[in-house]
Design a protein around this motif. Sequence first.
Motif, PDB file in Angstrom:
ATOM      1  N   VAL A   1      54.183  27.144  38.481  1.00  0.00           N
ATOM      2  CA  VAL A   1      53.517  27.527  37.233  1.00  0.00           C
ATOM      3  C   VAL A   1      52.094  27.991  37.518  1.00  0.00           C
ATOM      4  O   VAL A   1      51.359  27.318  38.230  1.00  0.00           O
ATOM      5  CB  VAL A   1      53.500  26.332  36.256  1.00  0.00           C
ATOM      6  CG1 VAL A   1      52.686  26.658  35.028  1.00  0.00           C
ATOM      7  CG2 VAL A   1      54.916  25.954  35.874  1.00  0.00           C
ATOM      8  N   PRO A   2      51.721  29.145  36.976  1.00  0.00           N
ATOM      9  CA  PRO A   2      50.381  29.649  37.274  1.00  0.00           C
ATOM     10  C   PRO A   2      49.286  28.772  36.684  1.00  0.00           C
ATOM     11  O   PRO A   2      49.466  28.173  35.622  1.00  0.00           O
ATOM     12  CB  PRO A   2      50.373  31.031  36.614  1.00  0.00           C
ATOM     13  CG  PRO A   2      51.448  30.988  35.587  1.00  0.00           C
ATOM     14  CD  PRO A   2      52.481  30.056  36.110  1.00  0.00           C
ATOM     15  N   THR A   3      48.177  28.712  37.379  1.00  0.00           N
ATOM     16  CA  THR A   3      47.005  28.017  36.844  1.00  0.00           C
ATOM     17  C   THR A   3      46.103  29.056  36.199  1.00  0.00           C
ATOM     18  O   THR A   3      46.227  30.251  36.466  1.00  0.00           O
ATOM     19  CB  THR A   3      46.203  27.321  37.956  1.00  0.00           C
ATOM     20  OG1 THR A   3      45.668  28.328  38.808  1.00  0.00           O
ATOM     21  CG2 THR A   3      47.063  26.383  38.753  1.00  0.00           C
ATOM     22  N   VAL A   4      45.204  28.550  35.395  1.00  0.00           N
ATOM     23  CA  VAL A   4      44.344  29.469  34.663  1.00  0.00           C
ATOM     24  C   VAL A   4      43.437  30.253  35.618  1.00  0.00           C
ATOM     25  O   VAL A   4      43.163  31.438  35.418  1.00  0.00           O
ATOM     26  CB  VAL A   4      43.566  28.717  33.559  1.00  0.00           C
ATOM     27  CG1 VAL A   4      42.607  27.731  34.167  1.00  0.00           C
ATOM     28  CG2 VAL A   4      42.842  29.659  32.644  1.00  0.00           C
ATOM     29  N   GLY A   5      43.051  29.623  36.716  1.00  0.00           N
ATOM     30  CA  GLY A   5      42.220  30.298  37.702  1.00  0.00           C
ATOM     31  C   GLY A   5      42.969  31.447  38.363  1.00  0.00           C
ATOM     32  O   GLY A   5      42.457  32.568  38.503  1.00  0.00           O
ATOM     33  N   GLN A   6      44.210  31.150  38.725  1.00  0.00           N
ATOM     34  CA  GLN A   6      45.075  32.148  39.341  1.00  0.00           C
ATOM     35  C   GLN A   6      45.279  33.341  38.405  1.00  0.00           C
ATOM     36  O   GLN A   6      45.204  34.499  38.824  1.00  0.00           O
ATOM     37  CB  GLN A   6      46.402  31.449  39.632  1.00  0.00           C
ATOM     38  CG  GLN A   6      47.406  32.203  40.427  1.00  0.00           C
ATOM     39  CD  GLN A   6      48.713  31.396  40.451  1.00  0.00           C
ATOM     40  OE1 GLN A   6      48.699  30.169  40.378  1.00  0.00           O
ATOM     41  NE2 GLN A   6      49.836  32.090  40.538  1.00  0.00           N
ATOM     42  N   LEU A   7      45.509  33.045  37.143  1.00  0.00           N
ATOM     43  CA  LEU A   7      45.753  34.110  36.171  1.00  0.00           C
ATOM     44  C   LEU A   7      44.546  35.009  36.030  1.00  0.00           C
ATOM     45  O   LEU A   7      44.669  36.232  35.958  1.00  0.00           O
ATOM     46  CB  LEU A   7      46.122  33.506  34.809  1.00  0.00           C
ATOM     47  CG  LEU A   7      47.494  32.845  34.724  1.00  0.00           C
ATOM     48  CD1 LEU A   7      47.651  32.136  33.404  1.00  0.00           C
ATOM     49  CD2 LEU A   7      48.598  33.878  34.918  1.00  0.00           C
ATOM     50  N   SER A   8      43.382  34.380  35.999  1.00  0.00           N
ATOM     51  CA  SER A   8      42.213  35.221  35.780  1.00  0.00           C
ATOM     52  C   SER A   8      41.962  36.075  37.024  1.00  0.00           C
ATOM     53  O   SER A   8      41.502  37.213  36.923  1.00  0.00           O
ATOM     54  CB  SER A   8      41.028  34.377  35.320  1.00  0.00           C
ATOM     55  OG  SER A   8      40.148  34.124  36.343  1.00  0.00           O
ATOM     56  N   ALA A   9      42.322  35.560  38.202  1.00  0.00           N
ATOM     57  CA  ALA A   9      42.223  36.379  39.418  1.00  0.00           C
ATOM     58  C   ALA A   9      43.214  37.541  39.365  1.00  0.00           C
ATOM     59  O   ALA A   9      42.886  38.683  39.703  1.00  0.00           O
ATOM     60  CB  ALA A   9      42.486  35.520  40.644  1.00  0.00           C
ATOM     61  N   GLU A  10      44.418  37.242  38.908  1.00  0.00           N
ATOM     62  CA  GLU A  10      45.453  38.281  38.843  1.00  0.00           C
ATOM     63  C   GLU A  10      45.048  39.421  37.916  1.00  0.00           C
ATOM     64  O   GLU A  10      45.250  40.600  38.216  1.00  0.00           O
ATOM     65  CB  GLU A  10      46.779  37.682  38.356  1.00  0.00           C
ATOM     66  CG  GLU A  10      47.509  36.885  39.426  1.00  0.00           C
ATOM     67  CD  GLU A  10      48.707  36.137  38.864  1.00  0.00           C
ATOM     68  OE1 GLU A  10      49.349  35.433  39.650  1.00  0.00           O
ATOM     69  OE2 GLU A  10      48.999  36.265  37.653  1.00  0.00           O
ATOM     70  N   ILE A  11      44.485  39.027  36.792  1.00  0.00           N
ATOM     71  CA  ILE A  11      44.136  40.048  35.811  1.00  0.00           C
ATOM     72  C   ILE A  11      42.987  40.913  36.352  1.00  0.00           C
ATOM     73  O   ILE A  11      42.976  42.138  36.194  1.00  0.00           O
ATOM     74  CB  ILE A  11      43.799  39.389  34.454  1.00  0.00           C
ATOM     75  CG1 ILE A  11      44.063  40.359  33.312  1.00  0.00           C
ATOM     76  CG2 ILE A  11      42.381  38.916  34.374  1.00  0.00           C
ATOM     77  CD1 ILE A  11      44.042  39.682  31.966  1.00  0.00           C
ATOM     78  N   ASN A  12      42.054  40.295  37.038  1.00  0.00           N
ATOM     79  CA  ASN A  12      40.950  41.061  37.622  1.00  0.00           C
ATOM     80  C   ASN A  12      41.459  42.013  38.690  1.00  0.00           C
ATOM     81  O   ASN A  12      41.032  43.170  38.769  1.00  0.00           O
ATOM     82  CB  ASN A  12      39.917  40.115  38.239  1.00  0.00           C
ATOM     83  CG  ASN A  12      39.128  39.410  37.157  1.00  0.00           C
ATOM     84  OD1 ASN A  12      39.073  39.895  36.027  1.00  0.00           O
ATOM     85  ND2 ASN A  12      38.558  38.270  37.490  1.00  0.00           N
ATOM     86  N   GLU A  13      42.392  41.478  39.489  1.00  0.00           N
ATOM     87  CA  GLU A  13      42.926  42.295  40.568  1.00  0.00           C
ATOM     88  C   GLU A  13      43.616  43.530  40.001  1.00  0.00           C
ATOM     89  O   GLU A  13      43.399  44.660  40.434  1.00  0.00           O
ATOM     90  CB  GLU A  13      43.910  41.443  41.377  1.00  0.00           C
ATOM     91  CG  GLU A  13      44.317  42.082  42.680  1.00  0.00           C
ATOM     92  CD  GLU A  13      45.431  41.299  43.327  1.00  0.00           C
ATOM     93  OE1 GLU A  13      45.447  40.059  43.177  1.00  0.00           O
ATOM     94  OE2 GLU A  13      46.306  41.934  43.958  1.00  0.00           O
ATOM     95  N   TRP A  14      44.453  43.305  39.008  1.00  0.00           N
ATOM     96  CA  TRP A  14      45.195  44.410  38.400  1.00  0.00           C
ATOM     97  C   TRP A  14      44.223  45.455  37.847  1.00  0.00           C
ATOM     98  O   TRP A  14      44.367  46.646  38.077  1.00  0.00           O
ATOM     99  CB  TRP A  14      46.087  43.880  37.277  1.00  0.00           C
ATOM    100  CG  TRP A  14      47.169  44.830  36.885  1.00  0.00           C
ATOM    101  CD1 TRP A  14      48.456  44.827  37.342  1.00  0.00           C
ATOM    102  CD2 TRP A  14      47.072  45.915  35.953  1.00  0.00           C
ATOM    103  NE1 TRP A  14      49.170  45.841  36.775  1.00  0.00           N
ATOM    104  CE2 TRP A  14      48.356  46.529  35.922  1.00  0.00           C
ATOM    105  CE3 TRP A  14      46.038  46.444  35.172  1.00  0.00           C
ATOM    106  CZ2 TRP A  14      48.634  47.633  35.116  1.00  0.00           C
ATOM    107  CZ3 TRP A  14      46.315  47.550  34.369  1.00  0.00           C
ATOM    108  CH2 TRP A  14      47.597  48.136  34.344  1.00  0.00           C
ATOM    109  N   ASP A  15      43.222  44.945  37.146  1.00  0.00           N
ATOM    110  CA  ASP A  15      42.260  45.865  36.536  1.00  0.00           C
ATOM    111  C   ASP A  15      41.526  46.688  37.590  1.00  0.00           C
ATOM    112  O   ASP A  15      41.309  47.878  37.417  1.00  0.00           O
ATOM    113  CB  ASP A  15      41.247  45.090  35.686  1.00  0.00           C
ATOM    114  CG  ASP A  15      41.860  44.688  34.353  1.00  0.00           C
ATOM    115  OD1 ASP A  15      42.984  45.141  34.061  1.00  0.00           O
ATOM    116  OD2 ASP A  15      41.220  43.913  33.618  1.00  0.00           O
TER     117      ASP A  15
END
Lengths: 509, 501
Positions: free
Chosen positions: A438-452
Amino acid sequence: MPSFDVDDKAAGRDPTETSSPQSQSSVVHQFDESIQTSSSPSTERGFDLDRFEFPDDDELAELETSTSTERPRTRAAATPVAIAAPLPISSPSNGFDANDMPVFYQRLMPFKEIFNWLNHFPSPTPSFTNREIAFTLQNDAYLRYQAFPTYDAFKKEVVRLLPSRFEIGPVYSANPRDRKILRKAAFRPLEKELVFDIDMTDYDEIRTCCQGTKICSKCWTFITVAIKVMDVTLREDFGYEHILWVYSGRRGAHAWVCDKRARVLDDSKRRAIASYFEVLKGGALSSKKVNLRRPLHPFIARSLNILRDSFKQAILIDQDPWRSQKGAEKLLALLPDRELNDELRKKWEMYPEEPSLQKWADIDTLAEQGVSSTLDTKLLMEAKQDIILEYLYPRLDAEVSKHLNHLLKSPFCVHPGTGRVCVPINGVRPETFDPLDVPTVGQLSAEINEWDSIHKASETPDKEKLADFEKTSLKPYVEYFHRFVSNLTKEEMRQKRQRGVEAGESLDF
Amino acid sequence: MFRTQKKRALERTTFGQEVEREQAYPDRLNMYLTPPLSEITIDQFEEWAVDRLRVLGEIESCMFRNRNIRQVEQSVRPLLEKYLPLSPNSTNSRGNKDNQLEEERKKDHYSHFILRLAFCRSEELRHRFVKAESLLFRLRYTAADAAEQQTLLSKHDFGWTPVSEDEKQTLFDKFSFATETLTAPTDKMIAAENYFKVPFERVTELIESRRVYLSKGVAYVPSSLQLSLVLTEFSDKLERMLEITARALPRLDEDDRLVPILNHLSKGFVASEYNPDINSGVLGGGVTAAQVDSLVEHMPLCMRTMHQALRRDHHLRYHGRQQYGLFLKGIGLSVEEALIFWRNSFSNMVEDKFQKEYRYNIRHNYGLEGSRKNYKPLGCQQILSDAAPGPIDHHGCPYRYFSEDNLVASLEGMGVRDASTLRSVKEDVRTKQYHVACTRVFEITHKSLHGVKSLIGTGVGMESITHPNLYFDRSIQMAKEAQKIEQASDDNSVTAAAAVA
């Protein structure tokens, strides 16, 4: 008492607020259960210091402090969960980065879906507008009786307050914000999803693989099996169809039964359903916790069949609870025949440390050799069935299910201890769910930044824009939730239309 | 509905002008669905209500004593015959007075509705009234013959669908299971039985104890369990109607004749549950935190268990704190002392945590927080029916939840070593007579106080344990008696010695 910087917190003590003394006490009980264990290190039952440090604080309500502060020590004693996903920690008092939460609430939390889920209709109905939402703020203030006219207003407030989590309560007969100007009788809870809570705390007595707040795939099996048994029963026996299972963020799961018929149940009916599920009974000093008469009720018989499939791997091999001499005595205490027990004890004293799988087989081997003259094979078989139930049957926190006005943490909240998002679990195939994925909130925010950052340059204006959650590993969970909600809404609209036709009215809201 | 009827009855001052047609009472069993419509005198109003109250009072006191249904029947029957007789239809044909049946049934009907007025005003009163009335209905339903039961069932539409023979055949094996109280029916019994389909929400009692087969939200109820269906229906309806009455009641206030009677009536229905003197306790001056340890010897097993667990673990989980904390309140531990007691008991806990998370709860129990309800110590009935202890809990009734070995060990710890007593206790536990077991233990552990007559016992006419605080208070009282006797005999021997000298 912590400082009352939020007026509602103080108001929470007002007599008009407490829906009933009973519910209040049970609710406080929830809270206490989670904290008491953390406060009693090294008791005779062998709690060690790290055990239970993090309460799986999913269902607390009506209290002024949350439990996430005042245990900095536990942060040092990192759990495997925390190791797998190290969280940026900005302050010692809460376990997630203060910068991640705004991004999460702003861009990832599926507010629209949560609104649809609670509202069951495209435009706001009392199902949402009179629904209690309770916030736990980051300073641990607890804000009850919030309600919102639209999902936008809801989102705005969450983004403004940045609560560490929020809980969902019942739909009231009036707007919860107006409760003070209403007569007591005019403000009462009308409906809420039927909820269940399974927590690993209740398995600690039989769990050997991990302790305290730790989990691994071995002990997660307890929860998986519990979900299987519960899901089938809710569908087959009670006829419910819209059952949402949600990971509690650390080491448990919640069920939300959303069918209309379940939402309108009163307390006594909820209590009846909870006791229907209750198979394990008795306190610390009752040696045998399963006491069922034969032939078994069809529901127990079916549950037993489900459990039997997992028993060998999950208990005999993975947990291996009877390997030690002390463990073996525990097994013997559950067997009915004294002569057989004596023989078994003799054998196991000769081969200490024999694994549970072998010991379990020994029971039948010795029984067939006829070492006991008093043996009643039927009783022995039943005792073995009882053991399977005692070790694998779902252990529910029944109090949570019994009250209409019990609050429960919303899906897609972030667990303050682990940073993991409380994502839905597919109740039909729970074995495919791994809490460590399950993703953590930290991981998610990294993912979204990376994608952007990757797509910024190449993005063309006419290209269809992706929703933010689709850029992250939260995607499958939101999509699952979306499907669940749209099925529920469809069913709900159909029923409404039917009722409308029956009443000879047109549908207008 | 109720209001219009009352209004009519109240506004009219002249009697007999437009007398309502007398309601006919063709049946003995009444579900009390329609309110009475004709005139009665104020005297009848009061007298009938009081008579019914006597019966309900007895029923309630039986419930507090954990009597089983047969025992309740035995002690209520004489009162019923005296105050609220209901004769079967057959009596009439035997040439009794024409009106007797009609009168009995009328009294039953009216008194029920009068008491509704008196007991609808608070949730607690409503709850008790429904409980007592439902039990009364149950006694009457079971006493009625099959034809009467059938009439009742056919007159009221309970929404039951009979299970067809074909469906029954396909579900045959699902019906053969045992429950906590009943052995499984044989194939022959199932074949002879009629089953009904009911939405499960209407038979929660049967769902709770898994006494019926359940599929897709439908419960399959054998006619042998119909009683439970009828009873649920009865109490559900009564509860709903009481709420409606409660809402209509304020509009009756203009009448100055009925309200005083109603007020008086609701006070007459006093709970017969043991009510310890919370203010000072049996010891008079109250108890301090430091004294609690020395008082353990007067406590019943449940409280001892929790006290020992508390001393051992330096903690007690929520329900344990509730049960034990309220008990201590009942023996005279003030809120200040209670805070000291729990603070010291949780010796491993940091001060801040205690203040934040436990203080509120303790004060709450003393009515100083939240809804400010002054909670009473829990009685045995409540301890037995409330939250069952989980795997690591210590609350609840030990006679019910301990395994036999652990129970015997605990009792031996209390000094009960006599084999025949232990045997009797085990037998009580097996027959689920937990309060009798506890009473027996009191009796044997207080025998050694020579010269003091035991106040508690299993014998005829003796008080039995229905409340942990009753156990404690009686134990203290006996200890005081014994002390007095001892002193007296000391005095005597002193005087005797003086005389010799």
